[in-house]
Design a protein around this motif. Structure first.
Motif, PDB file in Angstrom:
ATOM      1  N   TYR A  99      24.757 -54.997 112.467  1.00  0.00           N
ATOM      2  CA  TYR A  99      24.048 -55.544 111.316  1.00  0.00           C
ATOM      3  C   TYR A  99      22.539 -55.378 111.493  1.00  0.00           C
ATOM      4  O   TYR A  99      22.006 -55.612 112.567  1.00  0.00           O
ATOM      5  N   ASP A 100      21.867 -54.946 110.434  1.00  0.00           N
ATOM      6  CA  ASP A 100      20.409 -54.883 110.412  1.00  0.00           C
ATOM      7  C   ASP A 100      19.922 -56.207 109.828  1.00  0.00           C
ATOM      8  O   ASP A 100      19.850 -56.391 108.620  1.00  0.00           O
ATOM      9  N   LYS A 101      19.610 -57.151 110.712  1.00  0.00           N
ATOM     10  CA  LYS A 101      19.267 -58.512 110.282  1.00  0.00           C
ATOM     11  C   LYS A 101      17.975 -58.555 109.477  1.00  0.00           C
ATOM     12  O   LYS A 101      17.830 -59.372 108.569  1.00  0.00           O
ATOM     13  N   ALA A 102      17.046 -57.672 109.769  1.00  0.00           N
ATOM     14  CA  ALA A 102      15.799 -57.639 109.006  1.00  0.00           C
ATOM     15  C   ALA A 102      16.062 -57.191 107.567  1.00  0.00           C
ATOM     16  O   ALA A 102      15.487 -57.750 106.624  1.00  0.00           O
ATOM     17  N   ALA A 103      16.933 -56.210 107.389  1.00  0.00           N
ATOM     18  CA  ALA A 103      17.268 -55.755 106.043  1.00  0.00           C
ATOM     19  C   ALA A 103      18.028 -56.828 105.281  1.00  0.00           C
ATOM     20  O   ALA A 103      17.784 -57.051 104.086  1.00  0.00           O
ATOM     21  N   ILE A 104      18.914 -57.526 105.963  1.00  0.00           N
ATOM     22  CA  ILE A 104      19.677 -58.608 105.330  1.00  0.00           C
ATOM     23  C   ILE A 104      18.740 -59.723 104.891  1.00  0.00           C
ATOM     24  O   ILE A 104      18.825 -60.227 103.772  1.00  0.00           O
ATOM     25  N   MET A 105      17.821 -60.097 105.763  1.00  0.00           N
ATOM     26  CA  MET A 105      16.909 -61.193 105.446  1.00  0.00           C
ATOM     27  C   MET A 105      15.955 -60.811 104.318  1.00  0.00           C
ATOM     28  O   MET A 105      15.699 -61.628 103.430  1.00  0.00           O
ATOM     29  N   SER A 106      15.447 -59.592 104.326  1.00  0.00           N
ATOM     30  CA  SER A 106      14.515 -59.194 103.261  1.00  0.00           C
ATOM     31  C   SER A 106      15.222 -59.122 101.910  1.00  0.00           C
ATOM     32  O   SER A 106      14.658 -59.517 100.882  1.00  0.00           O
ATOM     33  N   ALA A 107      16.470 -58.664 101.890  1.00  0.00           N
ATOM     34  CA  ALA A 107      17.229 -58.634 100.641  1.00  0.00           C
ATOM     35  C   ALA A 107      17.521 -60.054 100.148  1.00  0.00           C
ATOM     36  O   ALA A 107      17.442 -60.342  98.954  1.00  0.00           O
ATOM     37  N   ALA A 108      17.837 -60.946 101.072  1.00  0.00           N
ATOM     38  CA  ALA A 108      18.126 -62.343 100.697  1.00  0.00           C
ATOM     39  C   ALA A 108      16.879 -63.041 100.157  1.00  0.00           C
ATOM     40  O   ALA A 108      16.958 -63.802  99.187  1.00  0.00           O
ATOM     41  N   ILE A 109      15.735 -62.792 100.768  1.00  0.00           N
ATOM     42  CA  ILE A 109      14.493 -63.418 100.298  1.00  0.00           C
ATOM     43  C   ILE A 109      14.127 -62.923  98.904  1.00  0.00           C
ATOM     44  O   ILE A 109      13.737 -63.710  98.034  1.00  0.00           O
ATOM     45  N   ALA A 110      14.260 -61.615  98.680  1.00  0.00           N
ATOM     46  CA  ALA A 110      13.951 -61.073  97.356  1.00  0.00           C
ATOM     47  C   ALA A 110      14.890 -61.649  96.297  1.00  0.00           C
ATOM     48  O   ALA A 110      14.457 -62.010  95.198  1.00  0.00           O
ATOM     49  N   ALA A 111      16.162 -61.760  96.640  1.00  0.00           N
ATOM     50  CA  ALA A 111      17.124 -62.323  95.691  1.00  0.00           C
ATOM     51  C   ALA A 111      16.904 -63.823  95.503  1.00  0.00           C
ATOM     52  O   ALA A 111      17.133 -64.352  94.414  1.00  0.00           O
ATOM     53  N   ALA A 112      16.447 -64.516  96.548  1.00  0.00           N
ATOM     54  CA  ALA A 112      16.195 -65.956  96.447  1.00  0.00           C
ATOM     55  C   ALA A 112      15.058 -66.243  95.475  1.00  0.00           C
ATOM     56  O   ALA A 112      15.100 -67.246  94.757  1.00  0.00           O
ATOM     57  N   ARG A 113      14.065 -65.383  95.456  1.00  0.00           N
ATOM     58  CA  ARG A 113      12.970 -65.566  94.500  1.00  0.00           C
ATOM     59  C   ARG A 113      13.491 -65.482  93.059  1.00  0.00           C
ATOM     60  O   ARG A 113      13.124 -66.293  92.200  1.00  0.00           O
ATOM     61  N   VAL A 114      14.346 -64.514  92.810  1.00  0.00           N
ATOM     62  CA  VAL A 114      14.922 -64.352  91.468  1.00  0.00           C
ATOM     63  C   VAL A 114      15.841 -65.532  91.158  1.00  0.00           C
ATOM     64  O   VAL A 114      15.803 -66.092  90.059  1.00  0.00           O
ATOM     65  N   HIS A 115      16.665 -65.913  92.136  1.00  0.00           N
ATOM     66  CA  HIS A 115      17.605 -67.021  91.943  1.00  0.00           C
ATOM     67  C   HIS A 115      16.867 -68.329  91.661  1.00  0.00           C
ATOM     68  O   HIS A 115      17.269 -69.098  90.785  1.00  0.00           O
ATOM     69  N   GLN A 116      15.794 -68.561  92.381  1.00  0.00           N
ATOM     70  CA  GLN A 116      15.018 -69.784  92.175  1.00  0.00           C
ATOM     71  C   GLN A 116      14.369 -69.786  90.791  1.00  0.00           C
ATOM     72  O   GLN A 116      14.301 -70.818  90.127  1.00  0.00           O
ATOM     73  N   GLY A 117      13.917 -68.634  90.353  1.00  0.00           N
ATOM     74  CA  GLY A 117      13.342 -68.540  89.013  1.00  0.00           C
ATOM     75  C   GLY A 117      14.368 -68.786  87.916  1.00  0.00           C
ATOM     76  O   GLY A 117      14.054 -69.382  86.890  1.00  0.00           O
ATOM     77  N   GLU A 169      17.822 -74.191  98.970  1.00  0.00           N
ATOM     78  CA  GLU A 169      19.115 -73.973  98.314  1.00  0.00           C
ATOM     79  C   GLU A 169      19.238 -72.528  97.830  1.00  0.00           C
ATOM     80  O   GLU A 169      20.289 -71.903  97.975  1.00  0.00           O
ATOM     81  N   ALA A 170      18.170 -71.988  97.261  1.00  0.00           N
ATOM     82  CA  ALA A 170      18.190 -70.609  96.776  1.00  0.00           C
ATOM     83  C   ALA A 170      18.398 -69.635  97.930  1.00  0.00           C
ATOM     84  O   ALA A 170      19.198 -68.691  97.822  1.00  0.00           O
ATOM     85  N   LEU A 171      17.710 -69.867  99.038  1.00  0.00           N
ATOM     86  CA  LEU A 171      17.863 -68.979 100.188  1.00  0.00           C
ATOM     87  C   LEU A 171      19.255 -69.103 100.787  1.00  0.00           C
ATOM     88  O   LEU A 171      19.848 -68.109 101.213  1.00  0.00           O
ATOM     89  N   SER A 172      19.802 -70.300 100.806  1.00  0.00           N
ATOM     90  CA  SER A 172      21.156 -70.503 101.324  1.00  0.00           C
ATOM     91  C   SER A 172      22.175 -69.716 100.511  1.00  0.00           C
ATOM     92  O   SER A 172      23.039 -69.035 101.076  1.00  0.00           O
ATOM     93  N   VAL A 173      22.079 -69.797  99.204  1.00  0.00           N
ATOM     94  CA  VAL A 173      23.017 -69.095  98.333  1.00  0.00           C
ATOM     95  C   VAL A 173      22.898 -67.586  98.520  1.00  0.00           C
ATOM     96  O   VAL A 173      23.904 -66.881  98.658  1.00  0.00           O
ATOM     97  N   THR A 174      21.686 -67.086  98.548  1.00  0.00           N
ATOM     98  CA  THR A 174      21.512 -65.636  98.645  1.00  0.00           C
ATOM     99  C   THR A 174      21.840 -65.108 100.039  1.00  0.00           C
ATOM    100  O   THR A 174      22.307 -63.985 100.168  1.00  0.00           O
ATOM    101  N   LEU A 175      21.619 -65.912 101.065  1.00  0.00           N
ATOM    102  CA  LEU A 175      22.022 -65.476 102.404  1.00  0.00           C
ATOM    103  C   LEU A 175      23.543 -65.383 102.510  1.00  0.00           C
ATOM    104  O   LEU A 175      24.073 -64.450 103.132  1.00  0.00           O
ATOM    105  N   LYS A 176      24.246 -66.329 101.928  1.00  0.00           N
ATOM    106  CA  LYS A 176      25.715 -66.259 101.925  1.00  0.00           C
ATOM    107  C   LYS A 176      26.182 -64.997 101.211  1.00  0.00           C
ATOM    108  O   LYS A 176      27.079 -64.300 101.686  1.00  0.00           O
ATOM    109  N   ALA A 177      25.583 -64.706 100.084  1.00  0.00           N
ATOM    110  CA  ALA A 177      25.961 -63.521  99.318  1.00  0.00           C
ATOM    111  C   ALA A 177      25.610 -62.237 100.080  1.00  0.00           C
ATOM    112  O   ALA A 177      26.399 -61.289 100.105  1.00  0.00           O
TER     113      ALA A 177
END
Length: 98
Positions: free
Chosen positions: A50-68, A76-84
């Protein structure tokens, strides 16, 4: 005569598992967003690891959209997107293994 109480253990266990099995709000939408935009990013699995840096950067970008979209807290937004994101990464690793 004493009063006896019968408990339907099957129904009780089903009720407990139903309470635990609830998906967080927006999980499927976050998974779809990450899957749609992950082609533009680095792959989640490189050489079987697993490329953990790629996973984390994708989750953070999606968390911003999810929070919006939902207006939820950042944690909560980061938790949901990290699970996904981890679900997609595990699926990608399994697909490469077979």
């Amino acid at each position: 005569m004493s009063a006896t109480r019968k408990i339907d253990w099957t129904a009780a266990m089903h009720a407990l598992s139903a309470d635990r099995a609830k998906r967080p709000a927006g999980l499927l939408a976050a998974r779809g967003l990450i899957a749609a935009t992950s082609a533009k990013r680095r792959p989640f699995v490189v050489a079987g690891a697993y490329d953990k840096a790629a996973i984390m950067s994708a989750a953070i970008a999606a968390a911003r959209v999810h929070q919006g979209r939902t207006g939820c807290a950042w944690g909560e937004a980061l938790s949901v997107t990290l699970k996904a994101t981890w679900a997609l990464a595990k699926a990608a690793r399994a697909a490469k293994a077979h």
